[in-house]
Design an enzyme around this catalytic site. Structure first.
Site, PDB file in Angstrom:
ATOM      1  N   CYS B  84       1.009  -1.120  -0.073  1.00 53.76           N
ATOM      2  CA  CYS B  84      -0.262   0.460  -0.014  1.00 53.76           C
ATOM      3  C   CYS B  84       1.160   0.762   0.039  1.00 53.76           C
ATOM      4  O   CYS B  84       0.676   2.160  -0.179  1.00 53.76           O
ATOM      5  CB  CYS B  84      -0.844  -0.244   0.958  1.00 53.76           C
ATOM      6  N   HIS B 333      -9.288   3.274  -1.450  1.00 56.62           N
ATOM      7  CA  HIS B 333      -7.939   3.241  -1.041  1.00 56.62           C
ATOM      8  C   HIS B 333      -7.163   1.824  -2.377  1.00 56.62           C
ATOM      9  O   HIS B 333      -6.791   1.130  -2.639  1.00 56.62           O
ATOM     10  CB  HIS B 333      -7.968   2.100  -0.083  1.00 56.62           C
TER      11      HIS B 333
HETATM   12  C1  LIG Z   1     -14.946  -4.216   4.670  1.00 57.45           C
HETATM   13  C2  LIG Z   1     -15.340  -4.918   2.771  1.00 57.45           C
HETATM   14  C3  LIG Z   1     -14.526  -6.382   3.669  1.00 57.45           C
HETATM   15  C4  LIG Z   1     -16.635  -4.940   2.642  1.00 57.45           C
HETATM   16  O1  LIG Z   1     -16.582  -5.528   1.658  1.00 57.45           O
HETATM   17  P1  LIG Z   1     -18.122  -5.992   0.845  1.00 57.45           P
HETATM   18  O2  LIG Z   1     -18.897  -6.748   2.588  1.00 57.45           O
HETATM   19  O3  LIG Z   1     -17.985  -7.152  -0.245  1.00 57.45           O
HETATM   20  O4  LIG Z   1     -18.759  -4.653   1.112  1.00 57.45           O
HETATM   21  P2  LIG Z   1     -19.991  -4.331  -0.363  1.00 57.45           P
HETATM   22  O5  LIG Z   1     -18.688  -4.071  -1.506  1.00 57.45           O
HETATM   23  O6  LIG Z   1     -20.400  -5.838  -1.157  1.00 57.45           O
HETATM   24  O7  LIG Z   1     -20.582  -3.739  -0.202  1.00 57.45           O
HETATM   25  C5  LIG Z   1     -21.867  -3.530   0.633  1.00 57.45           C
HETATM   26  C6  LIG Z   1     -22.241  -2.252   1.016  1.00 57.45           C
HETATM   27  O8  LIG Z   1     -21.270  -2.646   2.071  1.00 57.45           O
HETATM   28  C7  LIG Z   1     -20.905  -0.696   1.500  1.00 57.45           C
HETATM   29  N1  LIG Z   1     -18.810  -1.018   2.103  1.00 57.45           N
HETATM   30  C8  LIG Z   1     -18.271  -1.588   1.587  1.00 57.45           C
HETATM   31  N2  LIG Z   1     -17.110  -1.313   2.451  1.00 57.45           N
HETATM   32  C9  LIG Z   1     -17.726  -0.890   2.752  1.00 57.45           C
HETATM   33  C10 LIG Z   1     -17.035   0.299   3.611  1.00 57.45           C
HETATM   34  N3  LIG Z   1     -15.377   0.244   3.672  1.00 57.45           N
HETATM   35  N4  LIG Z   1     -17.136   1.701   4.473  1.00 57.45           N
HETATM   36  C11 LIG Z   1     -17.881   1.140   4.561  1.00 57.45           C
HETATM   37  N5  LIG Z   1     -18.927   0.874   3.607  1.00 57.45           N
HETATM   38  C12 LIG Z   1     -18.593   0.337   2.555  1.00 57.45           C
HETATM   39  C13 LIG Z   1     -21.007  -0.473   0.343  1.00 57.45           C
HETATM   40  O9  LIG Z   1     -20.523   1.209  -0.317  1.00 57.45           O
HETATM   41  C14 LIG Z   1     -22.059  -1.615   0.139  1.00 57.45           C
HETATM   42  O10 LIG Z   1     -23.309  -0.078   0.535  1.00 57.45           O
HETATM   43  P3  LIG Z   1     -24.835  -0.211  -0.335  1.00 57.45           P
HETATM   44  O11 LIG Z   1     -25.172  -1.856   0.279  1.00 57.45           O
HETATM   45  O12 LIG Z   1     -25.198   0.574   0.286  1.00 57.45           O
HETATM   46  O13 LIG Z   1     -24.540   0.289  -1.805  1.00 57.45           O
HETATM   47  C15 LIG Z   1     -14.124  -4.227   1.929  1.00 57.45           C
HETATM   48  O14 LIG Z   1     -14.608  -2.896   2.279  1.00 57.45           O
HETATM   49  C16 LIG Z   1     -13.001  -4.439   2.805  1.00 57.45           C
HETATM   50  O15 LIG Z   1     -12.028  -5.286   2.589  1.00 57.45           O
HETATM   51  N6  LIG Z   1     -12.332  -3.115   2.532  1.00 57.45           N
HETATM   52  C17 LIG Z   1     -10.413  -3.416   2.958  1.00 57.45           C
HETATM   53  C18 LIG Z   1      -9.767  -2.906   1.709  1.00 57.45           C
HETATM   54  C19 LIG Z   1      -8.297  -3.328   2.660  1.00 57.45           C
HETATM   55  O16 LIG Z   1      -7.956  -4.105   3.315  1.00 57.45           O
HETATM   56  N7  LIG Z   1      -6.967  -3.000   2.074  1.00 57.45           N
HETATM   57  C20 LIG Z   1      -5.903  -2.122   2.167  1.00 57.45           C
HETATM   58  C21 LIG Z   1      -5.521  -1.972   3.697  1.00 57.45           C
HETATM   59  S1  LIG Z   1      -4.130  -1.364   3.714  1.00 57.45           S
END
Ligand SMILES: CC(C)(COP(=O)(O)OP(=O)(O)OC[C@H]1O[C@@H](n2cnc3c(N)ncnc32)[C@H](O)[C@@H]1OP(=O)(O)O)[C@@H](O)C(=O)NCCC(=O)NCCS
Ligand SMILES: [Zn+2]
Lengths: 138, 388
Positions: B84, B333
Site C-alpha cells: 500500500c 484506497h
Molecule cells: C470491509 C469489506 C470486506 C466490505 O466489503 P463487502 O462486504 O464486499 O462490501 P460490498 O462491496 O459488497 O458493499 C456492500 C455495502 O457496503 C458498503 N461498503 C463496502 N465497503 C465499505 C467500507 N469499507 N466502509 C463503508 N461501507 C462499505 C458498500 O458501499 C455497500 O453499500 P450499499 O449496500 O449501500 O451499496 C471491504 O470494504 C474491505 O475489505 N475493506 C478493506 C480493504 C483493505 O483491506 N485494503 C487494504 C488495506 S491496507
C-alpha cells in the site's frame, strides 16, 4: 525418518515445501512444535528459520517445550479471505510465552470474548490427514 | 549535493467501483489534466508506474502497458511495488532519479483496479502480503492485521470502539465533500459504531474501501520548475522506515516502528517538526491506523490519540487537519494510487484549490503524507513545502 507424507500447515495448501520445512511438519505430525537454533551463534527462532537472521548460518530444528502463554492480542475474523470463507468466524491470536517468544495461531475452544492477557495453552490439531496445525486453547 | 525537486502538476481520476474502466483508462484519466496544462509527453523524460498488485488484473509488465497507453512508450519507465505504500515508494524512486540528475522531469502515476474480483477474492490476494508460510495459513486478512493492533491498543489504553467510530464519522464527513471520493456520504456515529463486524473489534466503518482509481503527479528539477508552474510544491523531507515482516515479532502493537522511524527521518531532512505542519494525510487503511498515525508522526504523545479525536482536533479547522479529503476510508484506497493521491491532495490544498471549497484548509505552507505498506513493513513519510 518416517516416510514422506504430504503435509501442510493450518488451512492452507502451500506447496512451497523445503526439506527443512518438511522436517518441521513431520515433527508437528507427532505433536511436537519445533523452533530453530543457529549452529553458529545459537540465536533461537520461533517459528523456525533455516537461516539465522543475524549471521545467516544454517539453523537446526529443536523441540520447543513451552506450553503456557498469555494472550498478546487477538482478532475475530468474520469476513475471511476466500480460501477460509467456510471457516469464518475464527479467532486468530498471538500468544506470548514466558520466554517472550510469540506464536500466531487460532484459538479453537473459546466460549466467551477473548481478553488480552488471558492464559492460553498450546495444543495440536490434525485437521485432516494432510493438514496439521498448532493451536491455542483457553 | 542533490538538486531540489518540486511537484509541478497533478491529476486524479474519480475513485470508486469503476466498472466503466480498467487500469489503462484510469491512468489516462489521471494524466489527462496534466496534459491539458501543457505537460505533454515530449516534456516528460521518464515515468514510474505505481501498481501494487497485479493479481487483480493479471496484467504483467504494467509499466509497459501504461506507458504505451498514454503515449510515453518511447520514454524509459519502470514499475515499483511496495504494497500500500507503492505510491510514495514510486515518488521516492523518482525523486532520487531527478535529484541525482538522471532525469529532469518525471511522471509518477499510481493506479489500482480492484473491483473486477469479489471482495472475498480481493481479501485473499491482500492476505498474501502476510508471511505465506506462517501467517497466511491462519487466514489473517488485512483487516485482521489491524484488528490485532486495535485489540492491543484498546486493552493497553482502555479505549472503547467509540473513538474509532468518531474517526470514521470525520472521514466520511470530508469524503462527502470530495467529488473524487468513492463513498461520498456522511455516516452517523451510531451507524459507524454499530456496523457489521468484519474483523472484530473492527467493523465495516473501520475499513477502507476496495477501490479502483488512479492519481498522477509530475516532478521536476529546480532549474526546470518555472517552465511548468509558478506554484510549485517542494519536496522538503523524505523519510522511509521498515518493520518486522511478521506482526507477532513487533516490539509493540500500539505503534508502527517503521512509521516512527520514517517520520523522524523526514522531519530531520526537512529541519521541521510535527508542529510546523498545517495538514497531514495519513494512511487510514483502518480507523485504528489513523489513530496510531497521530502518535507515530508525533502530533500527539503515545496514548493521547483518543483525546485528540474526542476534541475534534483533526477537523479542517482543528489543531491539525487530518485527511480532509475523506482519507482511505471514504475517498477510497486503490493501493498503488493512494500515496500519489495524498500528494495530489496536499498540492491542491496548498494552491487553495481543494475540490469542493467547503473543505479548503486555510493557508497551507507545509503538508505531510504518511503512507504505510502492509501492516507497517514499509512506510514513507513526505514533507512538502509551498513554493509560492
Ligand atoms: C470491509 C469489506 C470486506 C466490505 O466489503 P463487502 O462486504 O464486499 O462490501 P460490498 O462491496 O459488497 O458493499 C456492500 C455495502 O457496503 C458498503 N461498503 C463496502 N465497503 C465499505 C467500507 N469499507 N466502509 C463503508 N461501507 C462499505 C458498500 O458501499 C455497500 O453499500 P450499499 O449496500 O449501500 O451499496 C471491504 O470494504 C474491505 O475489505 N475493506 C478493506 C480493504 C483493505 O483491506 N485494503 C487494504 C488495506 S491496507
Ligand atoms: Zn547465527
Amino acid at each position: 525418518m518416517a516416510e514422506k507424507k504430504e503435509l501442510y500447515l493450518g488451512y492452507s495448501t502451500d506447496k512451497a515445501i523445503t526439506p527443512f520445512y518438511q522436517e518441521f511438519l513431520e515433527a508437528l505430525d507427532q505433536d511436537k512444535l519445533m523452533k530453530s537454533v543457529c549452529t553458529q551463534c545459537s540465536t533461537e527462532f520461533l517459528p523456525p528459520r533455516q537461516h539465522c537472521q543475524k549471521c545467516l548460518s544454517e539453523c537446526k530444528l529443536e523441540e520447543f517445550t513451552e506450553r503456557e502463554a498469555k494472550l498478546h492480542s487477538f482478532v475475530i475474523v468474520e469476513f475471511a479471505p476466500e480460501s477460509l470463507s467456510s471457516k469464518a468466524p475464527y479467532v486468530v491470536a498471538i500468544g506470548e510465552f514466558p520466554s517472550g517468544r510469540r506464536l500466531t495461531a487460532h484459538i479453537t475452544n473459546l466460549m466467551s470474548m477473548p481478553e488480552v492477557g488471558m492464559p492460553l495453552k498450546l495444543g495440536f490439531e490434525h485437521i485432516d490427514d494432510k493438514k496439521l496445525s498448532y493451536k491455542w486453547l483457553v | 549535493m542533490a538538486r531540489k525537486v518540486a511537484v509541478v502538476a497533478g491529476g486524479h481520476s474519480k475513485f470508486g467501483k469503476r466498472y466503466d474502466a480498467t487500469m489503462r483508462e484510469l491512468c489516462a484519466e489521471a494524466y489527462k489534466p496534466i496534459y491539458d496544462e501543457g505537460i505533454t509527453q515530449d516534456k516528460i523524460d521518464a515515468s514510474v508506474l505505481s501498481y501494487a498488485a497485479s493479481q487483480f488484473t493479471g496484467q504483467g509488465a504494467g509499466s509497459a502497458l501504461i506507458a504505451d497507453y498514454i503515449g510515453l512508450h518511447e520514454k524509459p519507465h519502470l514499475r515499483v511495488e511496495s504494497a500500500c505504500t507503492t505510491g510514495t515508494a514510486s515518488l521516492r524512486a523518482a525523486w532520487g532519479m531527478v535529484a541525482a540528475g538522471l532525469y529532469d522531469v518525471m511522471l509518477v502515476l499510481g493506479v489500482e483496479q480492484m473491483n473486477r474480483v469479489s471482495s472475498a477474492t480481493a481479501t485473499e490476494y491482500m492476505s498474501q502480503a502476510g508471511d505465506m508460510r506462517w501467517e497466511y495459513p491462519f487466514g489473517i486478512s488485512f483487516p485482521a492485521f489491524y484488528a490485532l493492533m486495535a485489540s492491543k491498543y484498546m486493552a493497553e489504553y482502555n479505549m472503547s470502539h467509540d473513538t474509532l467510530a468518531q474517526i470514521s464519522v470525520k472521514s466520511h464527513h470530508y469524503g462527502a465533500q470530495n467529488p473524487k471520493a468513492h463513498l461520498p456520504k456522511e455516516v452517523s456515529f451510531e451507524e459507524a459504531n454499530n456496523a457489521v463486524p468484519i474483523c472484530r473489534p473492527l467493523n465495516l466503518y473501520d475499513c477502507s474501501l476496495i477501490t479502483d482509481g488512479a492519481a498522477a503527479v509530475v516532478i521536476a528539477a529546480e532549474d526546470r520548475v518555472k517552465e511548468f508552474t509558478d506554484r510549485p510544491m517542494w519536496i522538503r523531507g523524505i523519510g522511509a522506515g521498515a518493520s518486522e515482516m511478521m506482526i507477532q515479532d513487533r516490539p509493540s502493537l500500539t505503534s508502527i516502528p517503521g512509521a516512527k522511524r520514517a517520520s523522524k527521518a523526514a522531519f530531520e531532512m526537512a529541519g521541521l517538526g510535527p508542529e510546523d505542519m498545517n495538514m497531514v494525510q495519513v494512511h487510514d487503511c483502518f480507523t485504528i491506523a489513523e489513530l496510531i498515525a497521530y502518535e507515530d508522526i508525533g502530533i500527539v504523545e503515545p496514548g493521547k490519540g483518543p483525546e485528540f479525536v474526542e476534541n475534534k482536533e483533526m477537523y479542517h479547522d482543528g489543531r491539525m487537519p487530518v485527511n480532509i479529503d475523506g482519507g482511505l476510508k471514504s475517498k477510497g484506497h486503490p493501493l498503488g494510487a493512494t500515496g500519489i493521491s495524498m500528494t495530489y491532495e496536499i498540492m491542491k490544498q496548498m494552491r487553495g484549490e481543494a475540490e469542493n471549497q467547503s473543505r479548503q484548509i486555510k493557508d497551507v505552507k507545509y503538508g505531510l503524507a504518511h503512507n504505510v505498506g502492509q501492516s507497517g513493513q514499509f512506510v514513507n513519510v513526505f514533507i512538502f513545502e509551498r513554493g509560492f
